[in-house]
Design a protein around this motif. Structure first.
Motif, PDB file in Angstrom:
ATOM      1  N   ASN A 181       0.962  -1.441   0.172  1.00 58.61           N
ATOM      2  CA  ASN A 181       0.184   0.501   0.010  1.00 58.61           C
ATOM      3  C   ASN A 181       0.457   1.386   0.119  1.00 58.61           C
ATOM      4  OD1 ASN A 181      -2.230   2.109   1.615  1.00 58.61           O
ATOM      5  ND2 ASN A 181      -3.162   0.392   0.756  1.00 58.61           N
ATOM      6  N   ILE A 182       2.044   1.335   0.263  1.00 59.68           N
ATOM      7  CA  ILE A 182       3.013   2.621   1.058  1.00 59.68           C
ATOM      8  C   ILE A 182       3.684   2.717  -0.469  1.00 59.68           C
ATOM      9  CG2 ILE A 182       4.921   3.457   2.175  1.00 59.68           C
ATOM     10  CD1 ILE A 182       4.108   2.022   4.047  1.00 59.68           C
ATOM     11  N   ASP A 183       4.265   1.742  -1.082  1.00 61.85           N
ATOM     12  CA  ASP A 183       4.452   1.426  -2.264  1.00 61.85           C
ATOM     13  C   ASP A 183       3.238   2.124  -3.474  1.00 61.85           C
ATOM     14  OD1 ASP A 183       6.843   0.685  -1.830  1.00 61.85           O
ATOM     15  OD2 ASP A 183       6.455  -1.393  -1.519  1.00 61.85           O
ATOM     16  N   GLY A 184       2.386   2.294  -3.537  1.00 60.54           N
ATOM     17  CA  GLY A 184       1.180   3.031  -4.185  1.00 60.54           C
ATOM     18  C   GLY A 184       0.975   1.752  -4.768  1.00 60.54           C
ATOM     19  N   ALA A 185       0.754   0.442  -4.229  1.00 58.77           N
ATOM     20  CA  ALA A 185      -0.347  -0.213  -4.887  1.00 58.77           C
ATOM     21  C   ALA A 185      -1.482  -0.269  -4.075  1.00 58.77           C
ATOM     22  CB  ALA A 185       0.182  -1.775  -4.728  1.00 58.77           C
ATOM     23  N   THR A 186      -2.793  -0.415  -5.096  1.00 58.23           N
ATOM     24  CA  THR A 186      -4.164  -0.430  -5.214  1.00 58.23           C
ATOM     25  C   THR A 186      -4.835  -1.809  -4.503  1.00 58.23           C
ATOM     26  OG1 THR A 186      -5.173  -1.207  -7.207  1.00 58.23           O
ATOM     27  CG2 THR A 186      -4.821   1.183  -6.941  1.00 58.23           C
ATOM     28  N   ARG A 187      -5.692  -1.905  -3.379  1.00 62.06           N
ATOM     29  CA  ARG A 187      -5.288  -2.932  -3.612  1.00 62.06           C
ATOM     30  C   ARG A 187      -6.273  -4.103  -3.625  1.00 62.06           C
ATOM     31  NH1 ARG A 187      -9.833  -1.991   2.191  1.00 62.06           N
ATOM     32  NH2 ARG A 187     -10.970  -0.932   0.862  1.00 62.06           N
ATOM     33  N   LEU A 188      -6.803  -3.436  -5.098  1.00 66.50           N
ATOM     34  CA  LEU A 188      -7.087  -4.800  -6.117  1.00 66.50           C
ATOM     35  C   LEU A 188      -5.616  -5.442  -6.690  1.00 66.50           C
ATOM     36  CD1 LEU A 188     -10.087  -4.065  -8.235  1.00 66.50           C
ATOM     37  CD2 LEU A 188     -10.284  -5.961  -6.749  1.00 66.50           C
ATOM     38  N   LEU A 189      -4.517  -4.162  -7.245  1.00 68.18           N
ATOM     39  CA  LEU A 189      -3.708  -4.778  -7.301  1.00 68.18           C
ATOM     40  C   LEU A 189      -2.487  -5.722  -6.174  1.00 68.18           C
ATOM     41  CD1 LEU A 189      -1.542  -4.342 -10.034  1.00 68.18           C
ATOM     42  CD2 LEU A 189      -0.269  -2.508  -8.869  1.00 68.18           C
ATOM     43  N   THR A 190      -2.618  -5.018  -5.149  1.00 70.85           N
ATOM     44  CA  THR A 190      -1.882  -6.324  -3.636  1.00 70.85           C
ATOM     45  C   THR A 190      -2.785  -7.862  -3.972  1.00 70.85           C
ATOM     46  OG1 THR A 190      -2.327  -3.921  -2.899  1.00 70.85           O
ATOM     47  CG2 THR A 190      -1.453  -6.192  -1.383  1.00 70.85           C
ATOM     48  N   PHE A 191      -4.019  -7.650  -4.414  1.00 70.08           N
ATOM     49  CA  PHE A 191      -4.322  -9.227  -4.579  1.00 70.08           C
ATOM     50  C   PHE A 191      -3.827  -9.585  -5.966  1.00 70.08           C
ATOM     51  CE2 PHE A 191      -7.557 -11.703  -6.404  1.00 70.08           C
ATOM     52  CZ  PHE A 191      -7.528 -12.560  -5.018  1.00 70.08           C
ATOM     53  N   ARG A 192      -3.516  -9.055  -7.152  1.00 71.33           N
ATOM     54  CA  ARG A 192      -3.323  -9.711  -7.991  1.00 71.33           C
ATOM     55  C   ARG A 192      -1.764 -10.350  -7.977  1.00 71.33           C
ATOM     56  NH1 ARG A 192      -3.079  -8.016 -13.031  1.00 71.33           N
ATOM     57  NH2 ARG A 192      -2.959  -5.613 -13.537  1.00 71.33           N
ATOM     58  N   LYS A 193      -1.550  -9.168  -7.675  1.00 70.15           N
ATOM     59  CA  LYS A 193       0.162  -9.662  -7.860  1.00 70.15           C
ATOM     60  C   LYS A 193       1.241  -9.925  -6.280  1.00 70.15           C
ATOM     61  CE  LYS A 193       1.264  -7.664 -11.041  1.00 70.15           C
ATOM     62  NZ  LYS A 193       2.145  -8.310 -12.493  1.00 70.15           N
ATOM     63  N   ILE A 194       0.406 -10.180  -5.243  1.00 67.65           N
ATOM     64  CA  ILE A 194       0.670 -10.649  -3.933  1.00 67.65           C
ATOM     65  C   ILE A 194       0.129 -11.618  -3.229  1.00 67.65           C
ATOM     66  CG2 ILE A 194       1.464  -9.804  -1.755  1.00 67.65           C
ATOM     67  CD1 ILE A 194       2.296  -6.555  -2.533  1.00 67.65           C
ATOM     68  N   VAL A 195      -1.211 -11.381  -2.914  1.00 73.16           N
ATOM     69  CA  VAL A 195      -2.057 -12.341  -1.897  1.00 73.16           C
ATOM     70  C   VAL A 195      -2.148 -13.361  -3.467  1.00 73.16           C
ATOM     71  CG1 VAL A 195      -4.588 -12.757  -1.569  1.00 73.16           C
ATOM     72  CG2 VAL A 195      -2.988 -10.330  -0.611  1.00 73.16           C
ATOM     73  N   PHE A 196      -2.855 -13.570  -4.231  1.00 75.94           N
ATOM     74  CA  PHE A 196      -2.609 -14.656  -5.437  1.00 75.94           C
ATOM     75  C   PHE A 196      -1.831 -15.235  -5.420  1.00 75.94           C
ATOM     76  CE2 PHE A 196      -4.432 -17.017  -9.193  1.00 75.94           C
ATOM     77  CZ  PHE A 196      -6.205 -17.148  -8.489  1.00 75.94           C
ATOM     78  N   PRO A 197      -0.407 -14.591  -5.785  1.00 76.76           N
ATOM     79  CA  PRO A 197       0.463 -15.790  -5.751  1.00 76.76           C
ATOM     80  C   PRO A 197       0.782 -16.415  -4.838  1.00 76.76           C
ATOM     81  CG  PRO A 197       0.960 -14.220  -6.991  1.00 76.76           C
ATOM     82  CD  PRO A 197      -0.206 -13.900  -6.269  1.00 76.76           C
ATOM     83  N   LEU A 198       0.500 -15.885  -3.737  1.00 80.77           N
ATOM     84  CA  LEU A 198       0.842 -16.414  -2.210  1.00 80.77           C
ATOM     85  C   LEU A 198      -0.056 -17.715  -1.939  1.00 80.77           C
ATOM     86  CD1 LEU A 198       2.352 -13.841  -0.322  1.00 80.77           C
ATOM     87  CD2 LEU A 198       3.309 -15.537  -0.764  1.00 80.77           C
ATOM     88  N   LEU A 199      -1.382 -17.590  -2.683  1.00 78.81           N
ATOM     89  CA  LEU A 199      -2.018 -17.950  -2.699  1.00 78.81           C
ATOM     90  C   LEU A 199      -2.391 -19.780  -2.887  1.00 78.81           C
ATOM     91  CD1 LEU A 199      -5.735 -16.311  -2.383  1.00 78.81           C
ATOM     92  CD2 LEU A 199      -4.845 -17.174  -0.315  1.00 78.81           C
ATOM     93  N   THR A 200      -0.947 -19.759  -3.590  1.00 75.92           N
ATOM     94  CA  THR A 200      -1.019 -21.015  -4.535  1.00 75.92           C
ATOM     95  C   THR A 200      -1.169 -22.971  -3.922  1.00 75.92           C
ATOM     96  OG1 THR A 200       0.540 -20.195  -5.389  1.00 75.92           O
ATOM     97  CG2 THR A 200       0.762 -21.791  -6.539  1.00 75.92           C
ATOM     98  N   PRO A 201      -0.431 -22.707  -2.701  1.00 76.09           N
ATOM     99  CA  PRO A 201      -0.939 -24.139  -1.545  1.00 76.09           C
ATOM    100  C   PRO A 201      -2.468 -24.096  -1.460  1.00 76.09           C
ATOM    101  CG  PRO A 201       1.150 -22.617  -0.533  1.00 76.09           C
ATOM    102  CD  PRO A 201       0.532 -21.710  -1.851  1.00 76.09           C
TER     103      PRO A 201
END
Lengths: 303, 276
Positions: free
Chosen positions: B174-194
């Motif tokens: 968020n601090i780096d300026g990512a929107t919450r949706l972008l955070t989901f796509r770039k960070i949360v979703f990949p971490l959800l792989t298992p």
């Protein structure tokens, strides 16, 4: 009450985004579960069979429910379902526990070979399981050939051909499929128990049974509870395996609630009666498994 | 405990294990071997372990019964269901995490109550509803039903993963300026792989094997494999060769998936019992 916070019309702040993210899922669950459920409940108070339907004319009150309790087949189907559930679960826990404990005592290599093999029945469709066991139970089939070698004939154990043993036969087929589930879940619980506990107990001279009863079982109480609930709910819904193994027979001796309701709804059709019966099925599921589930969650939170 | 076990105890363990394996594997061997066994030898006892395999049952299934269509239908249904539950489930799980109040937690507990509703209680009114809008006999029925039934569990499974993600991770994005949706796509979703892998194999297993909804909500052009098999066993005398071959075709893909995704299958199965 939850304290009200300001609602922001922004995706970056507040609850708008989470609401939007959840909307599609909630809509699907509402349209496919909540609305049909309410609709079915509603129609169960009417005399309804596809054609025209007038609220004032076709209202019958509790008639369909009274019909359920006057229908011998319905009462038998309830009894069979409960017996099936009880029989299946007790066997699952019994065999599952023995196999899980035994498996952990074998060398690692053996475990890693055996485990994937044990998983196989879990991946099969229940209708396939029923089909396989129908072949096995065939009077000219492999089971009676094998039993014949040790002197047991079909009159000693009539299997699916007689009302007395048909339900037990379906329970056995069901064990074959779901005992592996219990083994897998229990194993995950068992490996979490520290070995020192067992070592201490053995040094104190406790036997294997005492160790299980005094150490393993109390520590795995919650795991057993969850298995009980998951398996319990699945057995109350039982349909597929009976459909292909016995079709509900002989003489309706294996008909389950789901199967009786299915037949009444789509083979007769006797829709509103079937809906009343399926509502009774839901109430039974809640009474037998839902209440313990909620109570268990509550005590867990208090602890 | 091994240090204590005497030799005969250890031998006994292997004997019991051997019996368990025989009991588990024999029925699977029976159905697979029967699908290649000539019809006349089907009821020959003692069973012939070595026989001349035939492909006649497969040929009859494909040429006369159009069985490949059942296979395709199952693929269509189960892939659509798996895809939509994973997308919708992960979005809702992220949504639950973003709620300011604790409503998310409550909703997750409510989710699992859905498991207590028997399928038949949903199926009868759902059939009436879909019939009214002329959607019975299409793929819509089973896809909707399977999705709605598995979605609560998938959401719950993913929610426990999302909840475990450190707060700092989301904040730093968020601090780096990512929107919450972008955070989901770039960070949360990949971490959800298992969690996605577990959901994939469990939902696939459910949808591939489900019978009751498909039995009533599909028609001749949309029957999946399970209904195809149900039609064979509904007959008074079962054609063992044909139905065994059908069963084998139905079970092999899942056994292969289950074998390669074993780890995720096991975590998925045990999630409810051991983690929370």
């Amino acid at each position: 009450m939850i304290k009200q916070k300001r609602f922001y019309w922004s995706l970056e702040k507040g609850d708008l985004l989470p609401v939007l993210l959840m909307a599609p899922s909630v809509l699907i669950v509402v349209f496919v579960m909540v609305i049909p459920l309410s609709y079915g409940l509603f129609l169960s108070f009417f005399n309804f069979n596809f054609g025209r339907f007038e609220i004032a004319r076709d209202f019958v009150g509790l008639l369909n429910y009274r019909a359920v309790f006057a229908d011998r087949t319905a009462l038998r189907s309830i009894l069979h379902t409960l017996l099936f559930s009880f029989g299946s679960i007790s066997g699952q826990l019994f065999f599952g526990t023995i196999i899980a404990v035994l498996l952990l005592q074998l060398p690692r290599v053996v475990q890693s070979v055996v485990r994937p093999l044990i998983l196989m029945p879990l991946l099969l469709s229940q209708i396939v399981v029923g089909l396989i066991w129908r072949y096995i139970y065939d009077p000219q089939g492999i089971l009676y050939w094998a039993l014949g070698l040790v002197g047991i004939t079909i009159s000693d154990f009539p299997g699916v051909t007689a009302s007395s043993t048909a339900l037990l036969s379906t329970v056995i087929a069901h064990w074959w499929q779901v005992v592996p589930f219990v083994v897998i879940v229990l194993t995950a619980g068992l490996v979490a128990i520290p070995r020192e506990l067992y070592e201490a107990a053995y040094i104190d001279g406790a036997g294997a049974f005492t160790v299980f009863w005094r150490i393993t079982f109390p520590l795995l109480r919650d795991v057993y509870m969850v298995i009980l609930l998951i398996s319990g709910v699945d057995t109350i819904k039982i349909f597929d395996i009976i459909y292909s193994l016995t079709g509900g027979g002989p003489n309706n001796s294996t008909i389950s609630i789901s199967m009786h309701a299915f037949n009444q709804a789509f083979m007769r059709p006797n829709l509103s009666y079937a809906m009343a019966l399926s509502v009774v099925a839901m109430i039974i599921t809640f009474a037998v498994f839902g209440v313990p589930f909620i109570l268990n969650n509550r005590t867990k939170r208090e602890r | 405990m091994d240090y204590r076990a005497k030799l005969h105890v250890r031998i006994l363990r292997f004997v019991i294990l051997g019996i368990v394996l025989v009991v588990i594997l024999t029925p699977i061997y029976i159905v697979v071997s029967n699908s290649f066994r000539p019809t006349l030898e089907m009821k020959q006892m003692p069973p012939q372990l070595i026989f001349e395999p035939t492909l006649i049952h497969l040929q009859r299934l494909i040429e006369r019964d159009n069985f490949l269509r059942y296979f395709r239908n199952t693929l269509v249904i189960s892939i659509s269901v798996t895809f939509s539950t994973i997308v919708l489930g992960s979005l809702s799980a992220y949504g639950l995490k973003l709620f300011q109040s604790r409503i998310g937690e409550r909703l997750t507990n409510v989710l699992l109550l859905g498991k207590l509703v028997p399928s038949i209680t949903i199926l009868i009114p759902l059939y009436v509803m879909l019939n009214r809008i002329h959607l019975t006999g299409t793929f819509v029925g089973p896809i909707l039903a399977h999705t709605a039934i598995t979605l609560p569990f998938v959401t719950w499974l993913m929610e426990s993963f999302v909840r475990g993600l450190p707060h700092e991770l989301l904040e730093s994005a968020n601090i780096d300026g990512a929107t919450r949706l972008l955070t989901f796509r770039k960070i949360v979703f990949p971490l959800l792989t298992p969690a996605i892998a577990s959901a994939l194999v469990l939902v696939m297993r459910f949808s591939w094997n489900e019978l009751m909804f498909s039995l009533q909500l599909t028609s001749i052009n949309t029957y999946p494999l399970t209904v195809g098999i149900a039609r064979y066993v509904g007959a008074i005398s079962v054609d063992w060769g044909k139905s065994s071959m059908a069963a084998t075709i139905a079970m092999v893909p899942l056994i292969v998936i289950g074998f390669f995704m074993q780890k995720y299958l096991v975590t998925g199965l045990t999630a409810g019992a051991v983690k929370s």
